[in-house]
Design an enzyme around this catalytic site. Structure first.
Site, PDB file in Angstrom:
ATOM      1  N   SER A 197       0.835  -1.199   0.000  1.00 48.90           N
ATOM      2  CA  SER A 197       0.000   0.000   0.000  1.00 48.90           C
ATOM      3  C   SER A 197       0.876   1.258   0.000  1.00 48.90           C
ATOM      4  O   SER A 197       2.099   1.193   0.162  1.00 48.90           O
ATOM      5  CB  SER A 197      -0.921  -0.001   1.216  1.00 48.90           C
ATOM      6  OG  SER A 197      -1.829  -1.081   1.146  1.00 48.90           O
ATOM      7  N   ASP A 244       2.843   4.394   1.087  1.00 52.04           N
ATOM      8  CA  ASP A 244       3.632   4.752   2.274  1.00 52.04           C
ATOM      9  C   ASP A 244       4.034   3.552   3.126  1.00 52.04           C
ATOM     10  O   ASP A 244       4.371   3.709   4.301  1.00 52.04           O
ATOM     11  CB  ASP A 244       2.879   5.761   3.160  1.00 52.04           C
ATOM     12  CG  ASP A 244       2.709   7.110   2.462  1.00 52.04           C
ATOM     13  OD1 ASP A 244       3.575   7.450   1.634  1.00 52.04           O
ATOM     14  OD2 ASP A 244       1.713   7.794   2.741  1.00 52.04           O
ATOM     15  N   GLY A 267       2.139   1.917  -5.156  1.00 52.85           N
ATOM     16  CA  GLY A 267       1.270   1.433  -4.089  1.00 52.85           C
ATOM     17  C   GLY A 267      -0.167   1.865  -4.243  1.00 52.85           C
ATOM     18  O   GLY A 267      -1.062   1.238  -3.699  1.00 52.85           O
ATOM     19  N   HIS A 268      -0.411   2.944  -4.991  1.00 49.64           N
ATOM     20  CA  HIS A 268      -1.775   3.444  -5.132  1.00 49.64           C
ATOM     21  C   HIS A 268      -2.643   2.450  -5.896  1.00 49.64           C
ATOM     22  O   HIS A 268      -2.203   1.819  -6.861  1.00 49.64           O
ATOM     23  CB  HIS A 268      -1.778   4.785  -5.877  1.00 49.64           C
ATOM     24  CG  HIS A 268      -1.440   5.941  -4.994  1.00 49.64           C
ATOM     25  ND1 HIS A 268      -2.378   6.815  -4.515  1.00 49.64           N
ATOM     26  CD2 HIS A 268      -0.247   6.349  -4.483  1.00 49.64           C
ATOM     27  CE1 HIS A 268      -1.786   7.736  -3.748  1.00 49.64           C
ATOM     28  NE2 HIS A 268      -0.492   7.472  -3.726  1.00 49.64           N
ATOM     29  N   ASN A 315       6.992  -3.976   7.819  1.00 52.12           N
ATOM     30  CA  ASN A 315       7.876  -2.820   7.917  1.00 52.12           C
ATOM     31  C   ASN A 315       7.434  -1.864   9.038  1.00 52.12           C
ATOM     32  O   ASN A 315       6.360  -1.996   9.600  1.00 52.12           O
ATOM     33  CB  ASN A 315       7.877  -2.084   6.573  1.00 52.12           C
ATOM     34  CG  ASN A 315       8.977  -1.053   6.470  1.00 52.12           C
ATOM     35  OD1 ASN A 315       9.996  -1.128   7.178  1.00 52.12           O
ATOM     36  ND2 ASN A 315       8.803  -0.071   5.605  1.00 52.12           N
ATOM     37  N   ASP A 324       9.770  -0.182  14.041  1.00 53.17           N
ATOM     38  CA  ASP A 324      10.213   0.827  15.014  1.00 53.17           C
ATOM     39  C   ASP A 324       9.045   1.664  15.521  1.00 53.17           C
ATOM     40  O   ASP A 324       9.065   2.168  16.650  1.00 53.17           O
ATOM     41  CB  ASP A 324      11.273   1.733  14.383  1.00 53.17           C
ATOM     42  CG  ASP A 324      10.799   2.372  13.080  1.00 53.17           C
ATOM     43  OD1 ASP A 324      10.781   3.604  12.990  1.00 53.17           O
ATOM     44  OD2 ASP A 324      10.451   1.620  12.147  1.00 53.17           O
ATOM     45  N   GLY A 358      -1.578 -33.763  -8.934  1.00 48.91           N
ATOM     46  CA  GLY A 358      -0.366 -33.175  -9.497  1.00 48.91           C
ATOM     47  C   GLY A 358       0.214 -34.082 -10.560  1.00 48.91           C
ATOM     48  O   GLY A 358      -0.207 -35.234 -10.723  1.00 48.91           O
ATOM     49  N   LYS A 407       3.418 -37.215  -5.075  1.00 42.19           N
ATOM     50  CA  LYS A 407       2.130 -37.491  -4.421  1.00 42.19           C
ATOM     51  C   LYS A 407       2.174 -38.759  -3.585  1.00 42.19           C
ATOM     52  O   LYS A 407       1.841 -38.754  -2.385  1.00 42.19           O
ATOM     53  CB  LYS A 407       1.021 -37.615  -5.476  1.00 42.19           C
ATOM     54  CG  LYS A 407       0.809 -36.383  -6.321  1.00 42.19           C
ATOM     55  CD  LYS A 407      -0.335 -36.563  -7.296  1.00 42.19           C
ATOM     56  CE  LYS A 407      -0.111 -37.697  -8.277  1.00 42.19           C
ATOM     57  NZ  LYS A 407       1.057 -37.475  -9.152  1.00 42.19           N
ATOM     58  N   SER A 441      -5.285 -36.850 -11.740  1.00 39.14           N
ATOM     59  CA  SER A 441      -6.577 -36.132 -11.888  1.00 39.14           C
ATOM     60  C   SER A 441      -6.367 -34.753 -12.512  1.00 39.14           C
ATOM     61  O   SER A 441      -6.546 -33.730 -11.847  1.00 39.14           O
ATOM     62  CB  SER A 441      -7.294 -36.024 -10.542  1.00 39.14           C
ATOM     63  OG  SER A 441      -6.452 -35.610  -9.502  1.00 39.14           O
TER      64      SER A 441
END
Length: 643
Positions: free
Chosen positions: A30, A32, A109-110, A161, A164, A483, A489, A557
């Site tokens: 996001s 900042d 981030g916007h 982040n 602090d 898979g 598997k 599968s």
């Protein structure tokens, strides 16, 4: 360049620099959350900036009245960004340490720049999702994590982040980790690492922090230097989109382009699409010399033994390993334009070197990135993501994105402005319907519409499952391991069953090879037979389940609709699909049953993971990557979802 002990730390001075591993990663989150500051910290603490650069940002920070050096100034180079203190474009940064080279895609981030994140992350091996510890997990971080999952980025790092700002509180970190883990259960990402950091102060970015003595993991840089770089190139399925036809004289006719996936040698039998005509490779020509073999990314010119009409947009493939050829398919689309996507409007689709007209026939659903749930919708707006059914004017030659990123991706172009307005990732087939009334068309039968013999009446269970569960001391459940062959598997399933059995649980293990020696011995490996194989297994598994067992099924599968049909036989939440995955090259190297060797020698065809598609589910209960996870670690992860 900054120096320490009189020695240069510039890795370019090392003769081994060119041979070092390269890790491409993207940063997202996001506004900042500190992406630019984090990248500046990586540059600064790894001594990858010049002294005059450092002096300039120190001076700029001081003149702005900032208490700490604003390391974001190292990366926020655009004037508009500096004025607004935001990042509005994708910027690619380069640095290196003695262990590895790095390319960073710093994405905005916007919310309105989500499209830029798709661009920046499209070639990444790893994504760093930043979360502000003081704000918690926000919508944009969820959105970027979901996009990373869609793009099949194999590794995620959740960097919590600004620790602090919360006093390096372990409880805050654990709460964010718990919330993200709950969200990530619906993501198709098997490797997620959580690291508490402060980009501003430098905690756990390059150097271990004394402020987080409760954290025992690695620093961010150490993780970036040591994480396994999974090769995203598909080296199995040879795909060569023709870009140019070169005819300098009457004696030479070659087809130029870049190898999208797979490899090719002179003498290999090939097929040209869409004509379907076959020939053999005569030469692999480059500017310097002819090659004996060409790999993904190689720019080459192929000559073939026969005269076949071939032009730009055609595709050359291996004769017995062809992609899907269709003008109808489904895809996830991220819409990148201010004007909403319109159904049945003519757009242009660019897929490899092929350009065709395209119409969006139906919007099957739109994704809610907060809850990862599907929503009914009749349009996609800017930065929204949905699953769309498309129809092109001419067929394209594609593989599902999860199998081959090069031939499974495309862009949508506005024919009036020539602007890119969407990016897509192709899913397998066109089988999904928007309306519940159409579920039978997708091969999914509800409990009420299951096939039964004529003139029979359902006989209830003599001893109800609930009574059996009470005696067993645990609930019944169904684990469906799926898979490609060689993914692991059966190995994981056997170890899991042994551990459950030793812990006093009632278990049953149904393995694909076992049922094909008896119950399903009359079935082959056509699409119809594979569907019938899974239908029978699902019914048998249901019987064992009703007898109170933990049932473990291990089957390739390959079709989503077949696994979904089996899931419908069980109560909500009791059927858990576990996708066991690995790099196709790894599976071929393991080749526990010799199937890949037989396929390569032409003895068998239709082998999933080699010359037949595998459809990955949108939301498996768990994904296990055996390239990075041991058998014991995989068993522990599966035991968690059982408990």
């Amino acid at each position: 360049m900054s120096e320490s002990n009189g020695k240069s730390n510039n890795p370019n001075t090392d003769n081994k620099y060119l041979d070092m591993d390269l890790l491409r990663f993207t940063t997202a989150g996001s506004v900042d959350d500190g992406k630019s500051t984090l990248i500046g910290r990586l540059f600064y603490d790894s001594k990858s900036i010049f002294e005059d650069q450092m002096e300039a940002i120190e001076k700029s920070s001081k003149s702005s009245g900032e208490e700490d050096v604003n390391l974001a100034l190292l990366t926020d180079g655009l004037k508009a960004e500096r004025e607004q203190k935001i990042t509005i474009d994708v910027a690619y940064r380069y640095f290196a340490t003695p262990k590895r080279k790095f390319i960073i895609a710093d994405t905005p981030g916007h919310t309105q720049y989500t499209r830029n994140m798709v661009t920046g992350a499209s070639t990444a091996d790893l994504a760093i999702i930043l979360v502000d510890a003081s704000k918690g997990l926000l919508t944009q971080s969820r959105r970027h994590a979901f996009i990373s999952s869609l793009l099949r980025i194999p590794h995620l790092v959740v960097a919590v982040n600004k620790m602090d700002l919360v006093g390096y509180d372990e409880k805050v970190f654990n709460e964010i980790v718990s919330e993200f883990r709950s969200f990530a259960k619906k993501l198709n990402v098997s490797d997620i690492t959580y690291i508490p950091i402060s980009a501003l102060k430098g905690d756990n970015v390059v150097d271990k922090s004394e402020n987080t003595d409760w954290y025992n993991g690695s620093t961010l840089l150490h993780h970036l230097e040591t994480v396994k770089v999974d090769a995203s190139d598909n080296i199995v399925d040879f795909r060569f989109p023709v870009q140019y036809v070169i005819r300098p004289n009457q004696n030479f006719r070659g087809f130029s382009g870049r190898v999208a996936s797979g490899h090719v040698r002179p003498g290999d039998e090939i097929t040209v699409l869409p004509s379907g005509l076959s020939s053999k490779v005569k030469r692999i020509v480059t500017r310097d010399e002819d090659l004996e073999i060409a790999y993904p990314g190689d720019s080459i010119t192929l000559t073939i033994e026969d005269e076949i009409d071939t032009s730009r947009g055609d595709m050359i493939v291996r004769k017995n390993n062809v992609p899907a050829v269709s003008n109808e398919f489904e895809a996830y689309i991220c819409w990148m334009n201010e004007k909403d996507m319109e159904l049945n409007k003519q757009y242009v689709l660019q897929h490899t070197t092929r350009t065709v007209q395209v119409f969006m026939e139906d919007l099957l659903y739109r994704m809610n990135v907060d809850s990862l749930t599907r929503e009914d919708a009749n349009k996609l707006g800017l930065n929204e993501i949905g699953r769309v059914k498309l129809k092109t004017s001419q067929p394209i030659f594609y593989d599902p994105y999860q199998v081959n990123q090069k031939t499974g991706s495309f862009i949508i172009i506005d024919p009036a402005t020539n602007v890119t307005i969407g990016a897509g990732m192709i899913r397998a087939g066109s089988t999904e319907s928007k309306s519940p009334k159409d579920t039978s068309e997708a091969g999914i039968k509800s409990k009420q519409t299951r096939q039964k013999s004529p003139n029979v009446v359902w006989e209830p269970w003599n001893i109800p499952r609930e009574e059996r569960e009470k005696r067993n001391g645990h609930k019944a459940s169904l684990l469906w391991f799926t898979g490609i062959s060689g993914a692991g598997k059966s190995t994981i399933a056997k170890e899991l069953e042994r551990k459950l059995w030793e812990n006093g649980k009632q278990t049953v293990l149904l393995d694909g090879d076992q049922v094909r020696h008896g119950l399903n011995g009359d079935l082959g490996f056509s699409a119809a037979d594979r569907t019938e194989n899974i239908r029978r297994v699902g019914e048998v598994a249901r019987l064992f389940y009703e007898h109170g067992n933990i049932v473990i099924c291990t089957f390739v599968s390959p079709y989503s609709k077949d696994r979904e049909a089996a899931k419908q036989l069980f109560p909500e939440g009791d059927f858990r699909e576990v996708h066991i995955t690995c790099d196709p090259k790894t599976a071929q190297e393991r080749d526990p049953k010799g199937l890949y060797k037989k396929a390569q020698e032409g003895e068998i065809s239709g082998l999933t993971g080699y010359d037949a598609d595998y459809e990955v589910s949108d939301d498996p209960a768990l994904t296990i990557d055996t390239d990075s996870m041991s058998v014991d670690e995989a068993v522990e992860e599966i035991l968690k979802i059982i408990e």
